[in-house]
Structure formats: C-alpha cells, structure tokens
Design an enzyme around this catalytic site. Structure first.
Site, short mmCIF file in Angstrom:
data_model
loop_
_atom_site.label_atom_id
_atom_site.label_comp_id
_atom_site.label_asym_id
_atom_site.label_seq_id
_atom_site.Cartn_x
_atom_site.Cartn_y
_atom_site.Cartn_z
N GLY A 58 0.82 -1.20 0.00
CA GLY A 58 0.00 0.00 0.00
C GLY A 58 0.86 1.25 0.00
N LEU A 110 0.58 3.71 -2.09
CA LEU A 110 0.99 3.63 -3.48
C LEU A 110 1.50 4.96 -4.01
CD1 LEU A 110 -1.88 1.41 -4.92
CD2 LEU A 110 0.27 0.69 -3.86
N GLY A 116 5.62 4.81 -8.75
CA GLY A 116 6.36 3.59 -9.04
C GLY A 116 5.46 2.37 -9.04
N HIS A 117 4.60 2.27 -8.03
CA HIS A 117 3.63 1.17 -8.00
C HIS A 117 2.70 1.23 -9.21
CE1 HIS A 117 4.38 1.65 -3.52
NE2 HIS A 117 4.68 0.38 -3.71
N ASP A 127 14.04 -2.31 -5.54
CA ASP A 127 14.33 -3.31 -4.50
C ASP A 127 15.16 -4.44 -5.11
OD1 ASP A 127 12.72 -2.06 -2.38
OD2 ASP A 127 11.04 -2.53 -3.70
N SER A 150 9.55 6.16 -3.22
CA SER A 150 9.44 5.20 -2.14
C SER A 150 8.31 5.64 -1.22
CB SER A 150 10.75 5.12 -1.34
OG SER A 150 10.57 4.40 -0.13
N ARG A 187 8.38 5.40 1.83
CA ARG A 187 9.02 5.99 3.00
C ARG A 187 9.47 7.43 2.76
NH1 ARG A 187 10.43 0.39 3.68
NH2 ARG A 187 9.88 -0.31 5.80
#
Length: 291
Positions: free
Chosen positions: A31, A33, A36-37, A150, A185, A187
C-alpha cells in the site's frame, strides 16, 4: 474493481479466471501507493487479462525497532488510484487472515537473504519470501511485477521462484524517479523538506559511479569508494552500505566489465532509503534516469 478480504474468496476467483482461460497479473504491494507502484500496475494491465494488486503490510518482514506501526496506510486513496487504472481485484487480507495461528512455517533463501539489506535487517528477507510465497500460492498468477528499486529483494525472490519451481514469470520494472532523481518510495513521506534534499545524495553517489564507469573505470573497489565519498559529503546522511555486486548472487565483484549492480542504502534522519543502478560495462551504464 472488487476488494477481496479472504484467502478462500481470492482462490475461488483465480480458479474461475483460469477456467475461463484468462491470464492473471499480480502486483504485490504494502500500500501507500506512488507512481512507481502505478507503473507496475500499468505494465501488468497491458500484459494480462486480469490484474490483482495485493495490499498487505506484512508484519514479519519488519524488525523489532523498525517502522511497522507508523508505516503509511492509505487504503481508500490506494483503491481510488487502482480503480482508475482498471485493476480488477484488490486482495487486502488482515494479519489474522494471513497468519491465523501466528507464523511457524517460513520460506528462507539461505545466503542471499543475509546480503545487502538482509545484513542490515536480519530476518527481513525471510519475512518477504514467506509472504510472497503465500501470495503466489493464493494467487497463482501468470506474471508477478516487482520494481528494480528493490534489487536485493528481486534477487532473493528470483532465487526462491527457481528453487521452489513456481510456475510464474517475474517481471522486473524500471525504477521511477522524481525529476531531481530521487527514487520513489513510500518511505519518502517520512522526510521533511530538509531531509528530502539530503536524500538526493543517494542519487548523486550513483551518478558519480556511473560517470566514472562511463569514462572507462572498471575497478569495482575504486568505483564503490568514489560513491561512498559522495555520501560522506552529506552530513545528514549515514551510510549503511554502497556495494558493487553481481545482480543475481549479490556477491561482490572486482571488475564491472560483465555488468554489475551498484546498490546503496543510507539513513536520512530516522528514514532508511535504498537505491541502485545497473552498470552494463565500462563506458555503457544503465542507471538513474528521471521520469
């Protein structure tokens, strides 16, 4: 778009799709999002009859002092984006659904799981491979989509798929970046404006390595030291690692002539960020590009 909360319902849907001869693309996420997602979702949409996005903040991949409790959770906003992108199903189980009696059975890729992020985050990749294995059993997709950002995770999952004979094609999609080069990201939401600027040092370090490779340098130790020196110039960044490794084994290499993964992780404030690029060969590097 249909939101699915239980394993039994998701499995029944997949059985029906396969009986109808429809291909399935799976995009596993936690989640929060971002673009990138969404790039993964769009790729999946073009390659499959049905697209399933999983949203599950997996507790067993977080260490005891990590950010499980504060990890961004934006489910309604995520669903709105996914509906707009034409996703067919969102699989979003609760922790009790995925781990009804806790977790006694783990999937662990020995060796790879202790490298790069696995060295800094003990048990992290064991949690990742366990939940991804479960998702692959629950959702027997034809294709599963992961981001190149990743890179260590990709190597670990690829090895798991080979060793466990999963009948699924892994589709690895390029890193999506802000215009200034920062890799997207979930984050990044933790960063204040000052930290957001400091975080660009990861991109600068990778670009330094790429520039030196493009001018003919092939010694991996020299290139890695040059990248680390860039991180050292930013007082707001604490380097975890910057290594040049084989992208499949994550083992350090000495020369980049046959391709190499340059992976970096650093702490910006309380936020740990990662990034990477792939060097094809001296004078020919495929690395950070803004989108």
């Amino acid at each position: 778009m249909r939101v699915v909360r239980t394993i039994a319902e998701m499995q029944a849907i997949c059985r029906t799709l396969h009986r109808e001869g429809k291909s399935i693309g799976l995009v596993p996420t936690m989640g929060a999002l971002h673009a990138g997602h969404i790039s993964l979702v769009r790729t999946a949409r073009t390659q499959n009859d049905s697209v399933v996005v999983s949203i599950f903040v997996n507790p067993i991949q977080f260490g005891p002092n990590e950010d499980l409790a504060k990890y961004p959770r934006t489910f309604e906003q995520d669903c709105a984006q996914l509906d707009h992108e034409g996703v067919d199903f969102v699989f979003s189980p609760g922790v009790e659904e995925m781990y009804p009696e806790g977790t006694a059975t783990f999937v662990h890729v020995d060796g790879l799981s202790e490298k790069l992020d696995g060295r800094s985050r003990p048990g992290h990749f064991k949690g990742v491979t366990t939940v991804v294995s479960k998702l692959f059993h629950i959702i027997p997709a034809d294709h599963a989509y992961f981001g190149q950002k990743d890179a260590a995770q990709v190597a670990v999952i690829r090895k798991m798929v080979r060793d466990q004979n999963f009948d699924i094609d892994l589709m690895i999609c390029p890193i999506v970046r802000e215009k200034d080069g920062l890799a997207l990201s979930s984050r990044n939401a933790y960063l204040d404006p000052t930290q957001r600027q400091q975080a660009l040092v990861l991109h600068r370090a990778l670009m330094r390595v790429q520039m030196l490779a493009d001018t003919g340098h092939t010694d991996a130790y020299y290139l890695a030291e040059a990248g680390r020196a860039v991180i050292a110039e930013e007082p707001g960044a604490k380097l975890d690692y910057l290594e040049i490794v084989d992208p499949n084994t994550l083992e350090p290499i000495t020369e980049i002539g046959k391709g190499a993964l340059v992976a970096v992780a650093a702490q910006i404030g309380n936020t740990r960020l990662i990034d990477n690029l792939v060097l094809q060969a001296a004078g020919n590097a495929r690395g950070p590009r803004t989108s």
